[in-house]
Design an enzyme around this catalytic site. Structure first.
Site, PDB file in Angstrom:
ATOM      1  CE  LYS A  47      -3.384   2.920   0.638  1.00 31.05           C
ATOM      2  NZ  LYS A  47      -4.246   3.265  -0.506  1.00 31.05           N
ATOM      3  CB  CYS A 132      -3.000   9.378  -4.244  1.00 32.95           C
ATOM      4  SG  CYS A 132      -4.446   9.176  -3.167  1.00 32.95           S
TER       5      CYS A 132
HETATM    6  O1  RRO Z   1      -5.749   5.548  -0.852  1.00 35.90           O
HETATM    7  C1  RRO Z   1      -6.402   5.930  -1.845  1.00 35.90           C
HETATM    8  O2  RRO Z   1      -7.467   6.579  -1.739  1.00 35.90           O
HETATM    9  C2  RRO Z   1      -5.954   5.654  -3.219  1.00 35.90           C
HETATM   10  C3  RRO Z   1      -4.660   5.830  -3.647  1.00 35.90           C
HETATM   11 BR1  RRO Z   1      -3.266   6.323  -2.520  1.00 35.90          BR
HETATM   12  C4  RRO Z   1      -4.346   5.649  -5.014  1.00 35.90           C
HETATM   13  O3  RRO Z   1      -3.203   5.808  -5.480  1.00 35.90           O
HETATM   14  N1  RRO Z   1      -5.345   5.299  -5.839  1.00 35.90           N
HETATM   15  C5  RRO Z   1      -6.615   5.111  -5.412  1.00 35.90           C
HETATM   16  O4  RRO Z   1      -7.509   4.791  -6.221  1.00 35.90           O
HETATM   17  N2  RRO Z   1      -6.898   5.297  -4.091  1.00 35.90           N
END
Ligand code: RRO
Length: 314
Positions: A47, A132
């Site tokens: 993650k 993100c």
């Molecule tokens: O954590 C998120 O909301 C998230 C991330 Br970091 C990302 O790179 N892509 C996404 O769809 N959600």
């Protein structure tokens, strides 16, 4: 005989083509162990980590849409902090490559994350998530070409370990030209494309309401419905990036056919998000046997025989 389905990124050999998409099934050490234990997983991706642990956005923040054909999320970067993932990656030896994903919420945080990785004993791959879509008040960095160029210029002043970037989807051929021109200036090992399609909206007709709480319901779209966008991004970038930058194709994979299509577009590896969430890591066994069946049917003995060889109609 099983066809050859392997890939090479820099000095890392992947004996299988499949990775989890960062964010799915990889927030805890237990998740990462489960991914590793699966025979068909080529490697694991963490993650995206920030410097400190984050709870992320309020629930509900993930919703499956159109009977599983898509997903909308606004997770907001929930993660246990860089040290948690570094501890895990340094806690044992791995028989598959590892990718440590990081996503700072500011320029300085991105630099500090990478400084800490550079100074650590971690010798695996790193991926800087420039895409993100879900941190309230923060733009997706890779849509801002000037800032992307500035960050990478700063990063490569000190970062000497293998690193790639995760990109958002682009929708304009001129944008592919611009981002590729920037990325080609740097010794990147890989580009991972695409992140979720940012700021979609889903509506429950019965309740006349959005389905996730953060950002008034706006969130990143993933799953089968983003497959054409993912394929287009991998194809367009493969045609523009220098050959030393390898590609991880992400977005909308649910079958061996989809994997075959990504390979034709030039992907070296593929990663799976939404459908991994639905099926768990055993999906990789299914995708691998479906891909192998297609290759056998077509008479291919190695992915190298067709990787990047997508035909045009003229
Ligand atoms: O954590 C998120 O909301 C998230 C991330 Br970091 C990302 O790179 N892509 C996404 O769809 N959600």
């Amino acid at each position: 005989m099983q066809p050859q389905m392997t890939a090479q990124i820099g000095n890392f050999t992947f004996k299988h083509l499949f990775l989890n998409a960062s964010g799915v099934y990889c927030r805890t050490k237990q998740n990462l162990d489960d991914l590793l234990d699966n025979q068909a997983t080529g490697g694991i991706v963490t993650k995206s980590a920030t410097l400190r642990s984050r709870k992320g956005n309020p629930n509900p923040r993930y919703h499956s849409i159109l009977n599983g054909a898509g997903s909308i999320n606004s997770m907001g970067l929930p993660n246990y902090g860089l040290q948690y993932y570094l501890d895990y990656l340094l806690s044992k030896s791995f028989d598959k490559p590892t990718i440590l994903s990081v996503a700072g919420t500011s320029f300085d945080e991105n630099i500090e994350l990478l400084k800490q990785i550079q100074d650590s004993d971690y010798q695996g791959m790193t991926e800087l998530n420039l895409s993100c879509p879900n941190v309230v008040g923060k733009p997706q960095i890779a849509y801002d070409f000037e800032t992307t160029n500035k960050i990478l210029t700063e990063v490569f002043k000190f970062f000497k370990k293998p690193i790639g970037v995760k990109l958002p989807p682009y929708f304009d051929l001129n944008h592919f030209d611009q981002i590729a021109k920037i990325l080609n200036q740097f010794p990147l090992d890989h580009v991972n494309s695409i992140n979720s399609v940012g700021n979609g909206l889903w509506i429950d007709i019965e309740t006349e309401s959005v389905v996730i709480k953060p950002k008034k319901g706006f969130g990143g779209i993933g799953g089968k419905m983003v497959l054409p966008t993912g394929l287009a991004n991998v194809r367009a970038l493969r045609e523009r990036l220098k050959p030393s930058i390898k590609m991880i194709g992400t977005g909308g994979i649910t079958s061996g056919k989809d994997v075959f299509a990504y390979l034709l577009c030039g992907a070296d590896l593929v990663s799976v998000g939404t459908q991994l969430g639905i099926e768990s890591p055993k999906i990789f066994n299914r995708l691998e046997s479906e891909l192998a069946a297609i290759m056998v049917e077509k008479g291919y003995t190695s992915v190298n025989e067709f990787r990047g060889k997508l035909k045009s109609l003229e």
